[in-house]
Design an enzyme around this catalytic site. Sequence first.
Site, PDB file in Angstrom:
ATOM      1  CB  VAL A  91      -0.675  -0.082   1.017  1.00  0.00           C
ATOM      2  CG1 VAL A  91      -1.698   1.191   1.330  1.00  0.00           C
ATOM      3  CG2 VAL A  91      -1.542  -1.134   1.220  1.00  0.00           C
ATOM      4  CB  CYS A  92       1.255   4.185  -2.016  1.00  0.00           C
ATOM      5  SG  CYS A  92       2.317   5.894  -2.518  1.00  0.00           S
ATOM      6  CB  VAL A  93       3.930   5.633   2.791  1.00  0.00           C
ATOM      7  CG1 VAL A  93       4.746   5.904   2.180  1.00  0.00           C
ATOM      8  CG2 VAL A  93       4.086   5.907   4.364  1.00  0.00           C
ATOM      9  CB  ALA A 152      -2.548   5.305   2.886  1.00  0.00           C
TER      10      ALA A 152
END
Lengths: 121, 119, 98
Positions: B77-79, B82
Amino acid sequence: MSEIKKFMFVNRKAPHGTIYALESLEVVLITAAFDQDVSLVFLDDGVYQLKKGQQTKGIATKNFSPAYLALEGYDIEKLYVEKESMQARGLSEEDLLVDVTVLGRAEMGELMNQQDVVLSF
Amino acid sequence: MKFGIVVNEGPYQHQASDTAYLFCKAAMEKGHEIWRVFFYHDGVNNASKLTEPPQDDRHIVNRWGKLNEEHGVDLVVCVAAALRRGIKEENLAKGFRISGLGQMVEAGVKTDRLIVFGD
Amino acid sequence: MLHIINKSPLTNCALDSCLRVVQSGDILLIEDAVYAATSGNVFEDKIHEAMGRCKVYVLQPDLDARGFSDRIIDGVSPVDYGGFVDLTTTNKNCQSWL
């Protein structure tokens, strides 16, 4: 990293109405750090991302359009705009924030064929 | 072949996540490897453990989690995306991990094909 | 090259733009783009024209879900998810027209 691939980012969406253009730009800047062969393509409403004079103060969002000017500093110099998309929107190169290479539709199709990885958002 | 998958839309709202999942299943059945699934834009919402669909519907979040559990598929998941949308370690579903955008670029470099599913 | 389209051509220009730019290769219609593969829609002529230079595929489960199992334009090839996977491997690269 030894492998160098041809990465193309295809931008077909207008800025501001949705977040796609901004988050696409964020990926492009990261990709620059990977020493890949990066091209950016602006097609359809994606051309609007490059329009000069964007002022977002009144809609209280971040104006990220100056970031396109910074791309050169990241060694991202291959920016392509499709001629037909630009003309359909009443725009010319003078309306755009950055220097781009204008390609006709068939040339654009050929450029896509040559890529290894095509990312669109 | 080694595949990288990018999912750009959230679950239930858009078919992209379903299509991506069914593509992954079909690819694995054919003996291909799903090297990484990267969740970007609203796609990060696929990783919320607070998701509770009605009993008679598919559980999109858990379905992804099972791909990790049973096949070791790397779910990233892209930080930045997110945090924008309120997905953090504390509400991250099992099987997912949060990391940087570089992981998507790496998937493009390291896999044979990178397929994008979105709007 | 494989071109993946997921929007109905009656509401979105993705397929139109793809056909404008692309001179050859494979086109796969998925999700709401499967309506483009149904006979009698106003886009049908453009699909016929495209088939002169590209091979056009449609994702059958998406067509079934929308009640159009039996209305595929002649010459458009139905594929399942496995066929979708095969198209991504037989083509050297692919692009989703999002």
